[in-house]
Design a protein around this motif. Sequence first.
Motif, PDB file in Angstrom:
ATOM      1  N   ARG A   9     -22.968  29.249  -8.507  1.00  0.00           N
ATOM      2  CA  ARG A   9     -22.832  29.929  -7.216  1.00  0.00           C
ATOM      3  C   ARG A   9     -24.197  30.425  -6.722  1.00  0.00           C
ATOM      4  O   ARG A   9     -24.559  30.238  -5.563  1.00  0.00           O
ATOM      5  CB  ARG A   9     -21.867  31.118  -7.322  1.00  0.00           C
ATOM      6  CG  ARG A   9     -21.801  31.915  -6.014  1.00  0.00           C
ATOM      7  CD  ARG A   9     -20.867  33.107  -6.094  1.00  0.00           C
ATOM      8  NE  ARG A   9     -19.507  32.613  -5.995  1.00  0.00           N
ATOM      9  CZ  ARG A   9     -18.563  32.843  -6.894  1.00  0.00           C
ATOM     10  NH1 ARG A   9     -18.807  33.580  -7.955  1.00  0.00           N
ATOM     11  NH2 ARG A   9     -17.363  32.359  -6.723  1.00  0.00           N
ATOM     12  N   ARG A  12     -26.260  27.538  -5.516  1.00  0.00           N
ATOM     13  CA  ARG A  12     -25.740  27.043  -4.235  1.00  0.00           C
ATOM     14  C   ARG A  12     -26.119  27.979  -3.097  1.00  0.00           C
ATOM     15  O   ARG A  12     -26.577  27.544  -2.034  1.00  0.00           O
ATOM     16  CB  ARG A  12     -24.210  26.894  -4.312  1.00  0.00           C
ATOM     17  CG  ARG A  12     -23.574  26.412  -3.025  1.00  0.00           C
ATOM     18  CD  ARG A  12     -22.075  26.332  -3.139  1.00  0.00           C
ATOM     19  NE  ARG A  12     -21.426  27.579  -3.483  1.00  0.00           N
ATOM     20  CZ  ARG A  12     -21.193  28.580  -2.615  1.00  0.00           C
ATOM     21  NH1 ARG A  12     -21.581  28.483  -1.371  1.00  0.00           N
ATOM     22  NH2 ARG A  12     -20.564  29.672  -3.024  1.00  0.00           N
ATOM     23  N   GLN A  19     -19.517  25.715  -0.156  1.00  0.00           N
ATOM     24  CA  GLN A  19     -18.662  25.203  -1.213  1.00  0.00           C
ATOM     25  C   GLN A  19     -18.105  23.838  -0.820  1.00  0.00           C
ATOM     26  O   GLN A  19     -17.967  22.958  -1.664  1.00  0.00           O
ATOM     27  CB  GLN A  19     -17.519  26.173  -1.511  1.00  0.00           C
ATOM     28  CG  GLN A  19     -17.954  27.377  -2.303  1.00  0.00           C
ATOM     29  CD  GLN A  19     -16.772  28.198  -2.781  1.00  0.00           C
ATOM     30  OE1 GLN A  19     -15.667  28.101  -2.267  1.00  0.00           O
ATOM     31  NE2 GLN A  19     -17.025  29.046  -3.773  1.00  0.00           N
ATOM     32  N   HIS A  30     -12.118  21.284  -2.100  1.00  0.00           N
ATOM     33  CA  HIS A  30     -12.724  22.605  -2.013  1.00  0.00           C
ATOM     34  C   HIS A  30     -12.099  23.597  -2.989  1.00  0.00           C
ATOM     35  O   HIS A  30     -12.804  24.381  -3.641  1.00  0.00           O
ATOM     36  CB  HIS A  30     -12.630  23.140  -0.575  1.00  0.00           C
ATOM     37  CG  HIS A  30     -13.146  24.534  -0.432  1.00  0.00           C
ATOM     38  ND1 HIS A  30     -12.310  25.593  -0.213  1.00  0.00           N
ATOM     39  CD2 HIS A  30     -14.392  25.037  -0.516  1.00  0.00           C
ATOM     40  CE1 HIS A  30     -13.024  26.704  -0.155  1.00  0.00           C
ATOM     41  NE2 HIS A  30     -14.294  26.384  -0.332  1.00  0.00           N
ATOM     42  N   TYR A  33     -13.457  23.073  -6.456  1.00  0.00           N
ATOM     43  CA  TYR A  33     -14.825  23.564  -6.573  1.00  0.00           C
ATOM     44  C   TYR A  33     -14.838  25.085  -6.643  1.00  0.00           C
ATOM     45  O   TYR A  33     -15.573  25.675  -7.440  1.00  0.00           O
ATOM     46  CB  TYR A  33     -15.712  23.079  -5.415  1.00  0.00           C
ATOM     47  CG  TYR A  33     -17.123  23.548  -5.604  1.00  0.00           C
ATOM     48  CD1 TYR A  33     -17.981  22.866  -6.459  1.00  0.00           C
ATOM     49  CD2 TYR A  33     -17.582  24.705  -4.984  1.00  0.00           C
ATOM     50  CE1 TYR A  33     -19.267  23.320  -6.677  1.00  0.00           C
ATOM     51  CE2 TYR A  33     -18.864  25.168  -5.198  1.00  0.00           C
ATOM     52  CZ  TYR A  33     -19.707  24.470  -6.050  1.00  0.00           C
ATOM     53  OH  TYR A  33     -20.974  24.927  -6.277  1.00  0.00           O
ATOM     54  N   ASN A  34     -14.013  25.731  -5.847  1.00  0.00           N
ATOM     55  CA  ASN A  34     -13.922  27.190  -5.864  1.00  0.00           C
ATOM     56  C   ASN A  34     -13.519  27.674  -7.260  1.00  0.00           C
ATOM     57  O   ASN A  34     -14.113  28.624  -7.784  1.00  0.00           O
ATOM     58  CB  ASN A  34     -12.924  27.666  -4.804  1.00  0.00           C
ATOM     59  CG  ASN A  34     -12.851  29.166  -4.731  1.00  0.00           C
ATOM     60  OD1 ASN A  34     -12.130  29.784  -5.518  1.00  0.00           O
ATOM     61  ND2 ASN A  34     -13.586  29.738  -3.803  1.00  0.00           N
ATOM     62  N   GLU A  37     -16.560  27.431  -9.607  1.00  0.00           N
ATOM     63  CA  GLU A  37     -17.501  28.543  -9.472  1.00  0.00           C
ATOM     64  C   GLU A  37     -16.945  29.849 -10.026  1.00  0.00           C
ATOM     65  O   GLU A  37     -17.694  30.689 -10.503  1.00  0.00           O
ATOM     66  CB  GLU A  37     -17.888  28.754  -8.001  1.00  0.00           C
ATOM     67  CG  GLU A  37     -19.012  27.885  -7.553  1.00  0.00           C
ATOM     68  CD  GLU A  37     -19.608  28.327  -6.224  1.00  0.00           C
ATOM     69  OE1 GLU A  37     -19.201  29.358  -5.661  1.00  0.00           O
ATOM     70  OE2 GLU A  37     -20.504  27.612  -5.747  1.00  0.00           O
TER      71      GLU A  37
END
Length: 120
Positions: A9, A12, A19, A30, A33-34, A37
């Motif tokens: 995170r 990024r 994201q 998404h 990916y969330n 993280e």
Amino acid sequence: MNFKNENLRKLRNKINYSQEFMADKLGMDHSSYNRLENGKQKLKMEDIPKIATAFNKSKEEILTELTGWTLNNSNHDNSQNNQNLIINLEDKELLIQLLKDKDKLISLLEEKITFLENKI
């Protein structure tokens, strides 16, 4: 290998990627990916090259950023790194692949040197 999900995170956010952008680069949705993280989903070793490409960094640099330990050829005392490094089967396979990539690059460079020497 102990990936620090918050480091993904931070990395990024440092370059203002969304994201959604990262999810696309990793070929996931998404929400996946969330979860990655947030530490609810494990990072897969095959994602390391994709992450490296997304951040325009080497696999070694990404591993350093995500784990907090350094891959190097130094003989310096890395006792803290050694204490935190637990290698499992996936890690071993990734390290073997990194070494193979390094060997391929060395071989290509040796071929190029030989070619150039023969042209002189």
